[in-house]
Design a protein around this motif. Structure first.
Motif, mmCIF file in Angstrom:
data_model
loop_
_atom_site.group_PDB
_atom_site.id
_atom_site.type_symbol
_atom_site.label_atom_id
_atom_site.label_comp_id
_atom_site.label_asym_id
_atom_site.label_seq_id
_atom_site.Cartn_x
_atom_site.Cartn_y
_atom_site.Cartn_z
ATOM 1 N N GLY A 123 38.049 91.120 34.188
ATOM 2 C CA GLY A 123 37.016 90.345 34.881
ATOM 3 C C GLY A 123 37.052 88.868 34.528
ATOM 4 N N ARG A 124 37.609 88.562 33.358
ATOM 5 C CA ARG A 124 37.758 87.151 32.967
ATOM 6 C C ARG A 124 39.194 86.948 32.499
ATOM 7 N NH1 ARG A 124 32.081 86.598 29.606
ATOM 8 N NH2 ARG A 124 30.829 87.393 31.327
ATOM 9 N N GLY A 170 32.538 90.216 28.879
ATOM 10 C CA GLY A 170 32.663 90.106 30.316
ATOM 11 C C GLY A 170 32.363 91.363 31.078
ATOM 12 N N PRO A 171 32.606 91.305 32.374
ATOM 13 C CA PRO A 171 32.145 92.380 33.250
ATOM 14 C C PRO A 171 33.041 93.614 33.236
ATOM 15 C CG PRO A 171 33.260 90.710 34.530
ATOM 16 C CD PRO A 171 33.294 90.243 33.098
ATOM 17 N N LEU A 177 37.367 96.107 43.238
ATOM 18 C CA LEU A 177 37.318 94.977 44.177
ATOM 19 C C LEU A 177 38.733 94.575 44.612
ATOM 20 C CD1 LEU A 177 34.603 92.523 42.740
ATOM 21 C CD2 LEU A 177 34.323 94.410 44.348
ATOM 22 N N LYS A 180 40.097 97.053 47.111
ATOM 23 C CA LYS A 180 39.493 96.922 48.447
ATOM 24 C C LYS A 180 40.047 95.691 49.169
ATOM 25 C CE LYS A 180 36.627 98.615 51.453
ATOM 26 N NZ LYS A 180 36.837 99.977 51.981
ATOM 27 N N VAL A 181 40.225 94.592 48.435
ATOM 28 C CA VAL A 181 40.786 93.378 49.039
ATOM 29 C C VAL A 181 42.183 93.679 49.593
ATOM 30 C CG1 VAL A 181 41.748 91.087 48.509
ATOM 31 C CG2 VAL A 181 39.461 91.669 47.723
ATOM 32 N N LEU A 184 41.914 95.799 52.790
ATOM 33 C CA LEU A 184 41.492 95.039 53.975
ATOM 34 C C LEU A 184 42.595 94.106 54.455
ATOM 35 C CD1 LEU A 184 37.769 94.079 53.222
ATOM 36 C CD2 LEU A 184 38.614 95.864 54.739
ATOM 37 N N GLU A 185 43.350 93.540 53.505
ATOM 38 C CA GLU A 185 44.412 92.615 53.904
ATOM 39 C C GLU A 185 45.554 93.347 54.596
ATOM 40 O OE1 GLU A 185 45.210 90.281 50.403
ATOM 41 O OE2 GLU A 185 44.092 88.633 51.311
ATOM 42 N N GLY B 38 27.221 89.343 33.092
ATOM 43 C CA GLY B 38 28.285 90.054 33.806
ATOM 44 C C GLY B 38 29.104 89.183 34.745
ATOM 45 N N TRP B 39 29.088 87.857 34.498
ATOM 46 C CA TRP B 39 29.862 86.972 35.383
ATOM 47 C C TRP B 39 31.361 87.238 35.252
ATOM 48 C CZ3 TRP B 39 33.350 83.706 33.019
ATOM 49 C CH2 TRP B 39 33.121 83.370 31.677
ATOM 50 N N ASN B 40 32.100 86.905 36.310
ATOM 51 C CA ASN B 40 33.556 87.083 36.283
ATOM 52 C C ASN B 40 34.263 85.772 36.592
ATOM 53 O OD1 ASN B 40 32.488 88.025 39.149
ATOM 54 N ND2 ASN B 40 34.556 87.220 39.452
ATOM 55 N N LEU B 53 41.268 86.201 50.817
ATOM 56 C CA LEU B 53 40.090 87.061 50.686
ATOM 57 C C LEU B 53 39.677 87.188 49.220
ATOM 58 C CD1 LEU B 53 37.943 88.787 52.022
ATOM 59 C CD2 LEU B 53 39.529 90.728 51.977
ATOM 60 N N LEU B 54 40.660 87.354 48.343
ATOM 61 C CA LEU B 54 40.347 87.454 46.914
ATOM 62 C C LEU B 54 39.697 86.163 46.416
ATOM 63 C CD1 LEU B 54 40.633 89.377 44.469
ATOM 64 C CD2 LEU B 54 42.749 88.178 43.907
ATOM 65 N N VAL B 57 36.157 86.526 47.381
ATOM 66 C CA VAL B 57 35.429 87.646 46.776
ATOM 67 C C VAL B 57 35.074 87.371 45.306
ATOM 68 C CG1 VAL B 57 35.727 90.036 45.972
ATOM 69 C CG2 VAL B 57 36.222 89.439 48.354
ATOM 70 N N LEU B 58 35.996 86.774 44.563
ATOM 71 C CA LEU B 58 35.726 86.558 43.134
ATOM 72 C C LEU B 58 34.500 85.646 42.915
ATOM 73 C CD1 LEU B 58 39.343 86.381 41.626
ATOM 74 C CD2 LEU B 58 37.691 88.245 41.398
ATOM 75 N N ARG B 61 31.201 87.517 44.116
ATOM 76 C CA ARG B 61 30.604 88.506 43.206
ATOM 77 C C ARG B 61 29.602 87.820 42.274
ATOM 78 N NH1 ARG B 61 31.038 90.221 38.147
ATOM 79 N NH2 ARG B 61 30.620 92.439 37.702
ATOM 80 N N LYS B 106 32.850 90.629 55.704
ATOM 81 C CA LYS B 106 34.060 91.106 55.033
ATOM 82 C C LYS B 106 33.878 91.074 53.509
ATOM 83 C CE LYS B 106 38.925 90.645 56.289
ATOM 84 N NZ LYS B 106 39.919 89.767 56.908
ATOM 85 N N THR B 109 31.778 93.899 52.488
ATOM 86 C CA THR B 109 32.496 95.182 52.517
ATOM 87 C C THR B 109 33.187 95.406 51.174
ATOM 88 O OG1 THR B 109 32.921 94.778 54.851
ATOM 89 C CG2 THR B 109 34.216 96.523 53.822
ATOM 90 N N VAL B 110 33.751 94.326 50.620
ATOM 91 C CA VAL B 110 34.423 94.456 49.320
ATOM 92 C C VAL B 110 33.398 94.624 48.198
ATOM 93 C CG1 VAL B 110 36.026 93.395 47.689
ATOM 94 C CG2 VAL B 110 36.351 93.043 50.145
ATOM 95 N N LEU B 111 32.361 93.775 48.210
ATOM 96 C CA LEU B 111 31.357 93.825 47.127
ATOM 97 C C LEU B 111 30.652 95.176 47.070
ATOM 98 C CD1 LEU B 111 29.677 90.289 47.261
ATOM 99 C CD2 LEU B 111 31.463 91.101 45.721
ATOM 100 N N GLU B 113 31.862 97.909 46.959
ATOM 101 C CA GLU B 113 32.547 98.760 45.973
ATOM 102 C C GLU B 113 31.792 98.778 44.646
ATOM 103 O OE1 GLU B 113 35.712 100.502 46.233
ATOM 104 O OE2 GLU B 113 35.161 100.244 48.338
ATOM 105 N N GLU B 114 31.100 97.669 44.370
ATOM 106 C CA GLU B 114 30.302 97.606 43.128
ATOM 107 C C GLU B 114 28.813 97.654 43.450
ATOM 108 O OE1 GLU B 114 31.057 94.643 40.196
ATOM 109 O OE2 GLU B 114 33.214 95.012 40.149
#
Lengths: 188, 295
Positions: A123-124, A170-171, A177, A180-181, A184-185, B38-40, B53-54, B57-58, B61, B106, B109-111, B113-114
Motif C-alpha cells: 500500500g505504500r 500502512g494499509p 484494487l 480490478k484495474v 477493466l483495462e 490507512g492512507w496509501n 486507471l491505476l 484509483v490510487l 482510494r 469506473k 467500480t474498482v474501489l 473491491e474494498e
C-alpha cells in the motif's frame, strides 16, 4: 463467413488512437517545444512528436526517446493555446511503451513497475525494497553502484530502512484494487 | 483547529524532516494534524507511466477514506498535503471527477473491491496554500521569536504545486513564499528559477538530463544563503547531488536546501532538533553558523 470475420478482426486496435484523439486540435505552433525544459535532450521535439502521433507513425514514435524524457513539469500543458493535455499525452505514450514492452524504454518501465510492486504489496512504497526489486530485474550487476553513495547517506540519516528490520506501516496489500484495474483495462 | 493530514510515502522516509517540521509548525499555529488512517501511496510518477486507471484509483482510494474520515470526525472537508507530487495526484482526481462522471463510475467500480465509494466532496490543499491563505504573515509575525536578519533566501516552488492547476499562486512567476520569508526577517533572493523543473524522476530514469536541470538551478542560486522548498522530490534532487555537480561544473555550488516549515519553525522558536535540521543532507557551515548564532 460473417462469424469468422467477427472472431478474427482484420485490424488490431491501434494503440495510438486514444493519444491521437487527445492531440487532434494541435495547430503545430511549437509553444510546447519552446516551453519544454528537456527539449535539449530530445531526439524529436514535442511538436514533431505530436505530428508523428497524428500521422500514425507508430514505429517512429516509439523509436524516439522524447516521451520518456518528459519530467511532468506541466509548462506545455499550461501554455498550450489549444488547451491540450500534453503532459498526459506524454504519460499515455509511456503507458503504451510499458504495455507493448518497447525495448528502448525497458529501464524506465522496470523502475516504475518495481515501484508499483511495492505499493501493490504494502500500500505504500518502501525505497529499499523497491530498489532491490529494480536491481534484480535490471539484471545489471553494476546498476546498484550508481545509487550506493546516496543510499548510504540516506541510511545513515535513518531515512531509508532495511525492509526486514522495520515493521510495515500502512494499509496493507492493495492486490484487489490492482487486479480490478487490470481486469477493466483488459476489457477496454 | 483541525486538519486532516496526508503525509505521503516520502514524508515517512527520505523527507522525514519535512513531516517533523510541518507537524511542529502547525502546532504553533494551534492546529492539530489528524493523519488519515490507512492512507496509501498516491502512485507518484510511477502509476501514470504504467496505467492511467491505476493513476486515478490510487489517489481516489485516499480521497474516499478521507471523505469518510472528515464526516466521522466532524471537521472541514479538506485534506492537507505537504508533498507537491502527492498533492497534484490527489488534486487531479478531485478536479477530473467533477466533469467526468464516467471516470468516477469506473473508479468506484474498482474501489468497490474494498467496499469504498468516492463522492467527490473533499478538497485537496497544498501545505503552502494553507500556510499563506489560512495563516499568512499576519499569523507568523506575532509568533516570531528570532529574526534571521541578512539571511538571503531563494524561494523554490518546483512544478506540481503550481501547474497545471492554478490554485494559489502564479504558475510561472510564483511569489507566495516571499511575504513568509520577509516575516521571519530574512531577505528574498531575486531569481527566475522558482517555478522551474528540478528534473523530478528523471534523476532516476535519465540521470544525465536530470543533472542538467538541477545544475542550472543550483548555479543560479549562487549568492543566496539557502534555498527553501515545499516538495520532497525537489528537495532531494537539489540537495543530494551537490558534490557531483560541483565536481562536474568545476565550481562550488553547495547550498543548504531547507523545507519552508523548517525555516518558519526555527524563526517561531522551535529547536533545530524539532524541525529535523540534522536530517537534511547538506547544511553548509555558513548556514549552521547563522542558526547557531540565533538559535
Amino acid at each position: 463467413m460473417e462469424s469468422a470475420i467477427k472472431q478474427k478482426p482484420a485490424f488490431l486496435p491501434d494503440p495510438l488512437a486514444p493519444v491521437c484523439k487527445m492531440l487532434q486540435a494541435c495547430i503545430q505552433c511549437g509553444t510546447c517545444t519552446a516551453s519544454c525544459v528537456n527539449s535539449f535532450a530530445m531526439d524529436q521535439t514535442p511538436r514533431r512528436l505530436w505530428r508523428m502521433v497524428i500521422m500514425g507513425q507508430k514505429d517512429e514514435v516509439f523509436r524516439s526517446k522524447t516521451f520518456a524524457l518528459c519530467s511532468s513539469c506541466y509548462y506545455c500543458t499550461l501554455r498550450c493555446p489549444r488547451g491540450l493535455p500534453l503532459t498526459e499525452a506524454m504519460a499515455a505514450l509511456k503507458q503504451i511503451a510499458a504495455k507493448e514492452k518497447i525495448a528502448s524504454c525497458k529501464s524506465g518501465t522496470l523502475f516504475y513497475t518495481s515501484f508499483l510492486e511495492s505499493v501493490r504489496c504494502h500500500g505504500r512504497v518502501s525505497e529499499m525494497e523497491f530498489m532491490t526489486h529494480y536491481f534484480i530485474r535490471m539484471k545489471n550487476p553494476v546498476a546498484p553502484f550508481k545509487y550506493t553513495s546516496l543510499g548510504m547517506r540516506l541510511l545513515s540519516k535513518g531515512k531509508i530502512a532495511i525492509p526486514l528490520t522495520k515493521k510495515k506501516k500502512g494499509p496493507g496489500s492493495l492486490k484487489a484494487l490492482f487486479r480490478k484495474v487490470a481486469e477493466l483495462e483488459q476489457l477496454s | 483547529m483541525k486538519y486532516l493530514y496526508y503525509p505521503g510515502c516520502s514524508l515517512e522516509g527520505t523527507a522525514i524532516e519535512y513531516n517533523r517540521s510541518t507537524q511542529a509548525l502547525m502546532k504553533l499555529f494551534g492546529v492539530d494534524l489528524l493523519e488519515l488512517e490507512g492512507w496509501n501511496c498516491c502512485g507518484a510518477s510511477a502509476a501514470e507511466s504504467i496505467s492511467y486507471l491505476l493513476s486515478m484509483v490510487l489517489p481516489a482510494r485516499n480521497l474516499a477514506i478521507a471523505e469518510k474520515a472528515v464526516k466521522d470526525m466532524d471537521i472541514k472537508n479538506e485534506i492537507l498535503v505537504p508533498c507537491s507530487a502527492c498533492y497534484l495526484n490527489l488534486k487531479k482526481v478531485e478536479i477530473k471527477i467533477r466533469s467526468q462522471p464516467e471516470l468516477l463510475k469506473k473508479i468506484n467500480t474498482v474501489l468497490n473491491e474494498e467496499e469504498l465509494h468516492l463522492h467527490g466532496n473533499i478538497k485537496v490543499r497544498h501545505l503552502l496554500d494553507v500556510i499563506i491563505t489560512d495563516f499568512g504573515p499576519e499569523a507568523i509575525l506575532p509568533r516570531v521569536k528570532r529574526k534571521f536578519k541578512d539571511f538571503l533566501i531563494a524561494p523554490y516552488y518546483g512544478c506540481q504545486c503550481l501547474r497545471p492547476y492554478i490554485i494559489f499562486d502564479d504558475p510561472e512567476a510564483p511569489r507566495s513564499m516571499e511575504p513568509l520569508i520577509e516575516a521571519v526577517g530574512a531577505k528574498v533572493f531575486d531569481w527566475a528559477m522558482g517555478g522551474k523543473c528540478c528534473g523530478a524522476s528523471l534523476m532516476n530514469t535519465k540521470k544525465e538530463v536530470g543533472m542538467e536541470l538541477t545544475t542550472a538551478i543550483l548555479k543560479q542560486a549562487k549568492g543566496a544563503d539557502a534555498i527553501i522548498t515545499v516538495c520532497p522530490m525537489c528537495q532531494m534532487n537539489l540537495d543530494a547531488y551537490q558534490n557531483n555537480i560541483s565536481k562536474r561544473c568545476g565550481e562550488n555550488i553547495r547550498i543548504s536546501v531547507l523545507y519552508l516549515p523548517q525555516l518558519l519553525g526555527l524563526a517561531m522558536g522551535l529547536s533545530k532538533k524539532q524541525v529535523g535540521l540534522d536530517l537534511n543532507l547538506t547544511v553548509t557551515q555558513e548556514v549552521k553558523a547563522i542558526f547557531n548564532h540565533y538559535c
